[in-house]
Design an enzyme around this catalytic site. Structure first.
Site, PDB file in Angstrom:
ATOM      1  CE1 TYR A  31      -5.358  -3.049  -1.965  1.00  0.00           C
ATOM      2  CE2 TYR A  31      -6.148  -2.079   0.078  1.00  0.00           C
ATOM      3  CZ  TYR A  31      -5.433  -3.045  -0.576  1.00  0.00           C
ATOM      4  OH  TYR A  31      -4.811  -4.032   0.136  1.00  0.00           O
TER       5      TYR A  31
ATOM      6  NE  ARG B 111      -1.096  -7.352  -0.252  1.00  0.00           N
ATOM      7  CZ  ARG B 111      -2.183  -6.566  -0.337  1.00  0.00           C
ATOM      8  NH1 ARG B 111      -3.384  -7.054  -0.074  1.00  0.00           N
ATOM      9  NH2 ARG B 111      -2.073  -5.311  -0.713  1.00  0.00           N
TER      10      ARG B 111
ATOM     11  CG  HIS C 286      -0.544  -4.871   3.706  1.00  0.00           C
ATOM     12  ND1 HIS C 286       0.653  -5.091   3.066  1.00  0.00           N
ATOM     13  CD2 HIS C 286      -0.241  -4.221   4.868  1.00  0.00           C
ATOM     14  CE1 HIS C 286       1.640  -4.588   3.808  1.00  0.00           C
ATOM     15  NE2 HIS C 286       1.121  -4.062   4.891  1.00  0.00           N
TER      16      HIS C 286
HETATM   17  C1  LIG Z   1      10.135   2.334   5.970  1.00  0.00           C
HETATM   18  C2  LIG Z   1       8.690   1.948   6.088  1.00  0.00           C
HETATM   19  N1  LIG Z   1       7.749   2.751   5.576  1.00  0.00           N
HETATM   20  C3  LIG Z   1       6.446   2.395   5.657  1.00  0.00           C
HETATM   21  C4  LIG Z   1       6.094   1.232   6.283  1.00  0.00           C
HETATM   22  C5  LIG Z   1       4.614   0.835   6.360  1.00  0.00           C
HETATM   23  N2  LIG Z   1       4.420  -0.305   5.469  1.00  0.00           N
HETATM   24  C6  LIG Z   1       4.351  -1.557   5.943  1.00  0.00           C
HETATM   25  S1  LIG Z   1       4.187  -2.673   4.744  1.00  0.00           S
HETATM   26  C7  LIG Z   1       4.155  -1.489   3.555  1.00  0.00           C
HETATM   27  C8  LIG Z   1       3.998  -1.855   2.100  1.00  0.00           C
HETATM   28  C9  LIG Z   1       5.102  -2.680   1.605  1.00  0.00           C
HETATM   29  O1  LIG Z   1       4.810  -3.127   0.325  1.00  0.00           O
HETATM   30  P1  LIG Z   1       5.757  -4.094  -0.460  1.00  0.00           P
HETATM   31  O2  LIG Z   1       7.170  -3.692  -0.253  1.00  0.00           O
HETATM   32  O3  LIG Z   1       5.263  -4.184  -1.833  1.00  0.00           O
HETATM   33  O4  LIG Z   1       5.588  -5.488   0.290  1.00  0.00           O
HETATM   34  P2  LIG Z   1       4.260  -6.363   0.454  1.00  0.00           P
HETATM   35  O5  LIG Z   1       3.613  -5.886   1.728  1.00  0.00           O
HETATM   36  O6  LIG Z   1       3.414  -6.136  -0.733  1.00  0.00           O
HETATM   37  O7  LIG Z   1       4.728  -7.760   0.589  1.00  0.00           O
HETATM   38  C10 LIG Z   1       4.293  -0.233   4.101  1.00  0.00           C
HETATM   39  C11 LIG Z   1       4.294   1.025   3.343  1.00  0.00           C
HETATM   40  C12 LIG Z   1       7.119   0.416   6.809  1.00  0.00           C
HETATM   41  N3  LIG Z   1       6.859  -0.742   7.426  1.00  0.00           N
HETATM   42  N4  LIG Z   1       8.411   0.787   6.701  1.00  0.00           N
END
Ligand SMILES: Cc1ncc(C[n+]2csc(CCOP(=O)(O)OP(=O)(O)O)c2C)c(N)n1
Ligand SMILES: [Mg+2]
Length: 406
Positions: free
Chosen positions: A306, A293, A297
């Site tokens: 970070y 990425r 985010h």
């Molecule tokens: C069940 C849940 N827990 C926490 C969140 C908060 N949250 C939103 S995006 C994210 C990180 C997700 O990371 P990843 O799966 O690696 O996807 P990326 O954003 O890197 O594409 C989190 C923890 C959420 N949306 N849903």
């Protein structure tokens, strides 16, 4: 004391972190080492690394997907459009025109391949960073803009497109994806389901349940895990203790492919294998797309807190669009003039979409009250009336509501 402690903190001492050649960590120094490697066969014993396109636009000739030049150009154009949309959306959010946005800058090569091999009868269940794939599937860009600006109609898939609305609750859509695939099986319909999720989502229980169930019942589903290095600020070194995410496939009893997610040719090949495997009735595949990425985010994030600039710079050199472009230029499929024209066309398309979005984006503040109860309780009706009256006093043109209290 248990034999192995879970990692704590942000930088656990883990010997395998230095074994960059098979590390699951895209933030490792593997970023500079993108050489095309040999091919492998699809099996459940081995996780197979797949890389076809080198850093300077050279490719493993024997492994290039068998597609006409016009298709490569169409895919390249879709990647450029994805990035133009991405950049525009970020600007619009900064100008107050979008609620929020999750950019996919740098992940363009993961997007189109997932849906490229799908037909009209197939299904797609994306996470929130999948707008490139959504546009390819037929979602209008102004429609996606409505979605990110908070208009609920923006979440509705276009007619005749078998897509589920994207999932924000990470990993929650995988059981649904497996369920849809099982439905196709029960009805003896020919379609397959592709779903994507992140390295962070892979730690959710729902993801395990979905993959295990799909494997046991040979559901026609392809799981695409976009390993972009981070779940917000959480590095993958604190997400998993396996060498790779794809290694998990063997435990489920499904094939696993680990592909260079910044290599469009590798991703096209990996996704074709996964889709064909499911279509032939052989059940699911797990594809790990190793990517990065490049940006924030979401628009509420500041990655400088970070991660180091050096890491980002190293990945810039693996830009999936530039690599593909260089390959197309090298083999004469594209020339500089066409590259320039495609960029201009995509810019214009995105701006036209923005104009259509602005016409459609008429604020409806009353809606925040409207969808909580089937029958609105009196106190909420009063609050709604008070709120709308205040907006009118401020000079906003709020149309009279059927349930207005005068
Ligand atoms: C069940 C849940 N827990 C926490 C969140 C908060 N949250 C939103 S995006 C994210 C990180 C997700 O990371 P990843 O799966 O690696 O996807 P990326 O954003 O890197 O594409 C989190 C923890 C959420 N949306 N849903
Ligand atoms: Mg991630």
């Amino acid at each position: 004391m248990p034999p192995s402690q879970p990692p704590t903190g942000t930088s656990p001492a883990r010997p395998r972190a230095t074994r960059a050649a098979r590390s699951a960590d895209p933030a490792s120094d593997k970023a500079d080492d993108a050489r095309p490697s040999g091919r492998r066969t699809l099996n459940i014993e081995n996780v197979t690394d797949l890389s076809i396109l080198g850093p300077g636009g050279e490719a493993l000739e024997s492994e290039i997907p068998d597609l006409p030049d016009a298709e490569f150009v169409r895919i390249y154009r879709a990647m450029v459009l994805t990035r133009k949309f991405d950049v525009r959306m970020l600007n619009m959010q900064r100008q107050g025109q979008m609620g929020t946005f999750a950019p996919g800058y740098g992940q363009e090569a993961t997007q189109i391949p997932q849906v490229y091999w799908l037909t009209k009868e197939d299904w797609f269940s994306p996470s929130y960073r999948s707008f490139g794939a959504q546009i390819w599937r037929g979602w209008a860009m102004d429609h996606l803009m409505l979605l990110w600006a908070g208009y609920h109609e923006g979440f509705a898939p276009p007619p005749d497109v078998n897509d589920l609305p994207f999932s924000i609750v990470i990993g929650s859509h995988l059981p649904l994806a497996t369920g849809v695939a099982m439905g196709l099986r029960y009805r003896e319909q020919p379609g397959v389901m592709v779903c994507n999720f992140g390295d962070g989502a892979s730690s959710e229980g729902a993801v395990h349940e979905a993959m295990n169930f799909a494997a046991v019942y040979a559901a026609p589903v392809v799981f695409v895990l976009e390993n972009n290095g981070y779940a917000i600020s959480t590095k993958i070194s604190t997400q998993t203790r396996t060498e790779t995410f794809a290694a998990r496939a063997a435990a489920y009893g499904m094939p696993g492919i680990r592909a260079d997610g910044n290599d469009i040719l590798a991703m096209l090949t990996a996704c074709r294998e996964g889709v064909e495997h499911a279509r032939a009735g052989n059940g699911p595949t797990l594809i790990e797309a190793v990517t990065y990425r490049m940006g924030v985010h979401t628009t509420a994030d500041d990655p400088k807190v970070y991660r180091d600039d050096d890491e980002v710079e190293a990945w810039k050199r693996r830009c999936p669009i530039e690599r593909f472009e260089q390959w197309l230029l090298n083999r004469g499929t594209l020339d500089a003039a066409t590259v320039g024209r495609i960029a201009e066309d995509c810019d214009r398309e995105v701006l036209e979409a923005r104009d259509r979005f602005r016409e459609r984006a008429v604020a409806r503040p009353e809606e925040i009250f409207d969808y909580v109860y089937e029958t609105m309780p009196p106190e909420l009706r009063e609050q709604k009336a008070e709120y709308l009256a205040r907006l009118r006093r401020k000079g906003l043109n709020v149309p009279k509501q059927a349930d207005d209290i005068d």
